[in-house]
Design an enzyme around this catalytic site. Structure first.
Site, PDB file in Angstrom:
ATOM      1  N   THR A   1       0.830  -1.207   0.000  1.00  0.00           N
ATOM      2  CA  THR A   1       0.000   0.000   0.000  1.00  0.00           C
ATOM      3  C   THR A   1       0.863   1.255   0.000  1.00  0.00           C
ATOM      4  O   THR A   1       0.550   2.237  -0.672  1.00  0.00           O
ATOM      5  CB  THR A   1      -0.961   0.002   1.201  1.00  0.00           C
ATOM      6  OG1 THR A   1      -1.788  -1.163   1.124  1.00  0.00           O
ATOM      7  CG2 THR A   1      -1.844   1.245   1.219  1.00  0.00           C
ATOM      8  N   CYS A   2       1.959   1.215   0.726  1.00  0.00           N
ATOM      9  CA  CYS A   2       2.851   2.376   0.809  1.00  0.00           C
ATOM     10  C   CYS A   2       3.458   2.702  -0.553  1.00  0.00           C
ATOM     11  O   CYS A   2       3.574   3.866  -0.929  1.00  0.00           O
ATOM     12  CB  CYS A   2       3.948   2.105   1.834  1.00  0.00           C
ATOM     13  SG  CYS A   2       3.315   1.627   3.462  1.00  0.00           S
ATOM     14  N   SER A   3       3.845   1.667  -1.302  1.00  0.00           N
ATOM     15  CA  SER A   3       4.507   1.857  -2.592  1.00  0.00           C
ATOM     16  C   SER A   3       3.546   2.030  -3.755  1.00  0.00           C
ATOM     17  O   SER A   3       3.899   2.638  -4.768  1.00  0.00           O
ATOM     18  CB  SER A   3       5.407   0.654  -2.893  1.00  0.00           C
ATOM     19  OG  SER A   3       6.488   0.619  -1.999  1.00  0.00           O
TER      20      SER A   3
END
Length: 161
Positions: A47-49
């Site tokens: 999700t972060c990337s």
């Protein structure tokens, strides 16, 4: 206890890479500036990337046009943050900050225990806006969610401050 709107950002050293590893004190970072700081549980995680950092990259110029600086922080070392920023084509000026031991996340009261996933203690996913070191907006995600800390959501909220 979780930091609240109206409170000052706690003084904690963070790291980043410029000409080498540089320690930056949060007072020096936030004082006299308007900054949106968003935290991710971990660099290179899905999700972060795929969503969180890319949204701030995409809308970076919109924040800057409002006189707001942007910083990303994670409980990772500065070399990982630098490599992640390079892999995500982070523009110059979007600060990639390392909270290697999680001291900043802990000081904010926004620490996450991800030990069940083999990740140890991390930062919760959140976004905050601070003006001269004072928190004016704070959005902390519920576990497993990604809504209120997105660049788009923060930009919309900033219209009302």
């Amino acid at each position: 206890m979780t930091i609240q709107i109206g409170e000052r950002i706690p003084e904690v050293p963070l790291q980043r890479i410029r000409e080498g590893v540089e320690t930056v004190d949060t007072n020096a970072l936030f004082d006299g500036r308007r900054i949106v700081l968003f935290a991710v549980p971990g660099a290179f995680t899905p999700t972060c990337s795929e969503k969180h950092l890319p949204g701030f990259v995409e809308h970076f110029d919109e924040f800057r046009s409002r006189g707001i600086e942007v910083a990303c922080v994670a409980v990772n070392d500065p070399f990982v943050m630098q490599a992640w920023g390079e892999s995500q084509n982070v523009p110059d000026g979007l600060m990639m900050l390392a909270d290697g031991n999680g001291d900043f996340a802990r000081a904010l009261g926004l620490e996450l225990d991800a030990s069940a996933y083999g990740m140890g203690r991390r930062a919760k996913r959140f976004a905050l806006y601070a003006d001269d070191g004072v928190v004016k907006l704070l959005n902390v995600e519920a576990p497993g969610e990604f809504r209120v800390s997105s660049a788009e959501h923060v930009l919309e909220q900033l219209k009302h401050l």
